[in-house]
Every structure is written in C-alpha cells, then in structure tokens.
Scaffold this motif. Structure first.
Motif, short mmCIF file in Angstrom:
data_model
loop_
_atom_site.label_atom_id
_atom_site.label_comp_id
_atom_site.label_asym_id
_atom_site.label_seq_id
_atom_site.Cartn_x
_atom_site.Cartn_y
_atom_site.Cartn_z
N GLY A 136 0.81 -1.20 0.00
CA GLY A 136 0.00 0.00 0.00
C GLY A 136 0.85 1.26 0.00
N THR A 137 0.45 2.24 -0.78
CA THR A 137 1.23 3.47 -0.90
C THR A 137 1.25 4.27 0.40
OG1 THR A 137 -0.75 4.50 -1.83
CG2 THR A 137 0.90 3.69 -3.38
N GLN A 138 0.17 4.21 1.17
CA GLN A 138 0.15 4.96 2.43
C GLN A 138 1.02 4.30 3.48
OE1 GLN A 138 -3.98 5.46 3.45
NE2 GLN A 138 -4.43 6.64 1.61
N LEU A 139 1.01 2.99 3.54
CA LEU A 139 1.89 2.30 4.48
C LEU A 139 3.35 2.55 4.10
CD1 LEU A 139 2.29 0.49 6.89
CD2 LEU A 139 2.00 -1.50 5.40
N ALA A 161 4.99 0.93 16.60
CA ALA A 161 3.82 1.21 15.77
C ALA A 161 2.54 0.65 16.38
CB ALA A 161 4.02 0.62 14.37
N GLY A 162 1.42 1.34 16.10
CA GLY A 162 0.11 0.90 16.57
C GLY A 162 -0.96 1.21 15.54
N LEU A 163 -2.03 0.41 15.54
CA LEU A 163 -3.07 0.51 14.52
C LEU A 163 -4.35 1.12 15.07
CD1 LEU A 163 -2.62 -3.08 13.03
CD2 LEU A 163 -1.57 -0.94 12.24
N GLY A 164 -5.08 1.84 14.20
CA GLY A 164 -6.36 2.44 14.57
C GLY A 164 -7.46 2.02 13.60
N TYR A 187 2.89 -5.58 9.06
CA TYR A 187 3.86 -4.52 9.33
C TYR A 187 4.22 -4.48 10.81
CZ TYR A 187 6.08 0.09 9.35
OH TYR A 187 6.97 1.11 9.50
N ILE A 188 3.19 -4.60 11.66
CA ILE A 188 3.42 -4.61 13.10
C ILE A 188 4.30 -5.81 13.47
CG2 ILE A 188 2.35 -4.75 15.38
CD1 ILE A 188 1.78 -2.13 13.89
N GLU A 189 3.95 -6.97 12.92
CA GLU A 189 4.67 -8.20 13.26
C GLU A 189 6.12 -8.14 12.80
OE1 GLU A 189 3.76 -12.96 13.30
OE2 GLU A 189 2.74 -11.71 11.81
N ASP A 208 1.88 -10.95 21.17
CA ASP A 208 0.76 -11.87 21.01
C ASP A 208 0.48 -12.05 19.52
OD1 ASP A 208 -1.45 -13.46 21.47
OD2 ASP A 208 -2.82 -11.76 21.62
N ALA A 209 0.76 -13.23 19.00
CA ALA A 209 0.59 -13.48 17.56
C ALA A 209 -0.86 -13.44 17.13
CB ALA A 209 1.20 -14.83 17.20
N ASP A 210 -1.81 -13.59 18.04
CA ASP A 210 -3.22 -13.59 17.67
C ASP A 210 -3.78 -12.17 17.55
OD1 ASP A 210 -3.46 -16.38 17.55
OD2 ASP A 210 -3.74 -16.50 19.71
N SER A 211 -3.48 -11.30 18.51
CA SER A 211 -4.04 -9.94 18.50
C SER A 211 -3.06 -8.89 18.02
CB SER A 211 -4.50 -9.57 19.92
OG SER A 211 -3.38 -9.40 20.78
N ASP A 212 -1.78 -9.24 17.92
CA ASP A 212 -0.69 -8.33 17.57
C ASP A 212 -0.45 -7.26 18.62
OD1 ASP A 212 0.16 -9.35 14.90
OD2 ASP A 212 -1.94 -8.93 14.43
#
Length: 377
Positions: A136-139, A161-164, A187-189, A208-212
C-alpha cells in the motif's frame, strides 16, 4: 469473505509461532520470572514521545479524497517529524502561557528519547488501497517517515507502531477482503515480533501473535501497545484481553508502573453511540456504539485493576489536545500528528511528567500547550 483465522493467514502465523516457540517455550517461565525480578529492582528514567493519527494519505497518484483540504499532506508530516527530531536539544518548559508548569523536569535538557510510540491511524485508508494485493502506498509513506532513520525526513528514534480504525476498518476488493488489514498487521509483526530466525528492528519483550498486541520494558517501566483497544474483535480480530491479563500478571505483578497505548479513549467522540432521534452518532445516543462500547471499557478497566497503571495514551480525536481523568486512570491525547501534535513524557521512579505540544514551523520549532506532573512515590 476470508477469515483471519483460516487459510494462508492462519498458516503463516502458526508457522511463525512454531518457529518462535523453538527457542521460547522451554525457557519462557524462567526467563519471565528472572526478568520480572530484575526489572522490579531496576531504576526508571524513561523519556519518550507519543503521536497519534498520522493519516499518511499518499496514493499511487496524488492523495486520497479530501486529504489536501484536511491538511493530511506529506509536508505536514515532515513538520511533525522536524519537531520530534528537534526536541532532544530543547529544555523541559518551566512555564506555558505565563503559568509555571510545576514539572519535576522543568528547565532540564530533554535529551534523546528512548523511542516514539504511535497510537493508531498510521494511514488514512487501510494502508493505501490497491485493487490487487501489493504494498500500500500509504503504508509505504508511513514507513518512509515514521521508521527510524537518518536525515530530516525520518524519525531518529525507534518507533513502536500501533493501529487504529483507519488502518483496520477498510475492506479490500473480493476475494481479498482482508488484504489491507493483513498488510497492516504484518507490518506490526515484522517490526516488533522476535523469533528464532528473524530479528525485528524494534523487538518487543512479549508479542501476542493472535491480537498483535505487544509489550516491552524500559528499565523498571512496563509499556503495552494494544492498537484500537485490547478487547477489539472487529473484522475477525482476536481479543487481546486474555493476553493482556497474562502479560500484566507476568511482567507487572510486582507493582512497577505500567503505561498503556491504544487508539480509542474516553473522550466524547470515542464513546459516542447511535442517536435514533438525530439519526447520527453522538455523545447523547442510546443505541449501538460507534467505536467501542461501555462493556468494552469496563472489561479493560477490570483487567487493569490492581496494577500500577500510571497513564493511558490514545488518539482518535484530532483537533483537541487533552489531559483528563476517568475513574482512577489518567489519560493523555495530543493533537493529530498531521496537525503537528505530540506528547513528550518522562517517567522516573519518583514522578511522571507529560507535556503536549505541536510543531510551530517546518524547522523544528515547537509550541508547548499543556503540562502535567504527578508523583509516583
């Protein structure tokens, strides 16, 4: 619709989990107990930065719709980065608006922060929507700005990094409905999950591999990144609450201070519900929650109960810097990063200082707007 827990997605995570377990399972309990004892006695002097709502907006051609009008431009991000990179050479403010700040650190040199934590909405549209799976261009824009590097166009410290919701709510075109979410979680992983064969740029202590969700320690300070919030199950996400309970019990059961990072807060925008009379979401609505529910908040507070949580940093609302309290929790929210906002934090064994500010120009100038200090002993 592809389920996050099936097909190649699950296989990739299961394989990575298996590789990590080769070196982790046998010694995890001993390692955690040893680390807990060591960190409990460790001194704390952690200065760090927090930003939220970066909203990288670049597309393959130009910006996403309305981004230019809203100020979500690369020039705006570069202003924010200049401000962040220049803070280390400045002093903690002694006064703001003619009023003494009462900060324990007032007048002292800030120094190089240990890291920058991002409180979600790294991108404006799920990483930069594409019609077929590709980067993705934004990432890509986010990583070119908010990933540690050299020069004036990158952050100079490690980035957590964190996601919203803007990162996770977008659906891709069939049959790749979960492509954008998967790309952002990858990306987080890649940046934070340590394994036997791969060493990330900014490794977490516990991932946590399930929830990141993930956590790390700076001396005797424990820090936890939970993305939108720890109990999030939207779009097939796996709740991070069970992991958070175990993480706190393992790494913060000794009473050391804990800082939590998430996207949603307790401000009126974050807790709004559907108002059937007005046919919109607002803070007077009695219908379904827009972002997260009262039950979600209660479950999180219950999980945090009994631990020394000294602050929660969040984003989501863009325009207004906030320092406020809900129950026993102190909450902090700077202006959106694309609007120049940031939080500067110092935590020691004795006290916690927080200053909210924003970029004043494109040369690293800053304006401090709000200060907060409290004793921790």
């Amino acid at each position: 619709m592809m389920d996050l827990k099936t097909s190649a997605w699950a296989t990739r995570r299961q394989v990575l989990a298996g590789m990590a377990s080769l070196g982790a399972v046998g010694g995890l309990g001993r390692k955690a107990r040893a680390q807990q004892a060591t960190v409990a006695a460790a001194p704390i002097d952690a200065t760090f930065l927090f930003v939220c709502d970066v909203h990288a907006c670049r597309m393959a051609s130009g910006l996403s719709p309305n981004c230019q009008q809203e100020g979500k431009t690369d020039a705006a991000l570069l202003r924010n980065i200049a401000a962040l990179n220049g803070l280390g050479d400045k002093d903690w403010p002694t006064e703001i608006g003619g009023v003494a700040t009462a900060l324990r650190s007032a007048g002292k040199r800030i120094g190089t922060p240990l890291g920058l934590v991002v409180g979600g909405d790294m991108t404006d549209d799920g990483g930069g929507q594409v019609t077929q799976p590709s980067e993705g261009t934004q990432l890509l824009q986010f990583s070119q700005r908010y990933q540690q590097g050299m020069g004036p166009d990158r952050v100079h410290v490690p980035v957590y990094a964190g996601l919203g919701n803007h990162d996770l709510d977008q659906n891709g075109p069939p049959p790749h409905v979960d492509w954008y979410r998967r790309e952002l979680r990858d990306y987080i992983e890649v940046n934070h999950r340590p394994g036997v064969f791969f060493k990330p740029a900014v490794p977490a202590t516990n991932y946590d591999a399930d929830s990141d969700c993930y956590s790390w320690d700076w001396g005797g300070l424990h820090l936890v990144q939970t993305h939108r919030f720890a109990g999030d199950i939207g779009h097939g996400a796996v709740s991070g609450l069970p992991w958070l309970k175990q993480d706190l019990a393992t790494y913060a059961g000794d009473g050391r201070p804990v800082v939590l990072f998430q996207h949603y807060g307790w401000d009126t925008f974050s807790i709004e519900n559907w108002d059937p009379a007005k046919k919109t979401f607002d803070d007077e609505g009695s219908g379904a929650p827009h972002w997260w529910s009262e039950a979600d908040r209660e479950a999180l507070v219950d999980t945090l109960s009994g631990y020394n949580v000294v602050g929660i940093f969040h984003g989501h609302q863009h325009e207004t810097p906030m320092i406020y309290r809900r129950g026993k929790l102190d909450l902090f929210k700077p202006k959106a990063a694309y609007m120049g906002g940031f939080a500067l934090v110092r935590i020691t064994n004795e006290a916690m200082d927080v200053v909210l500010g924003e970029a004043a120009d494109d040369k690293g100038g800053v304006t401090f707007t709000t200060a907060f200090s409290k004793p921790l002993t």
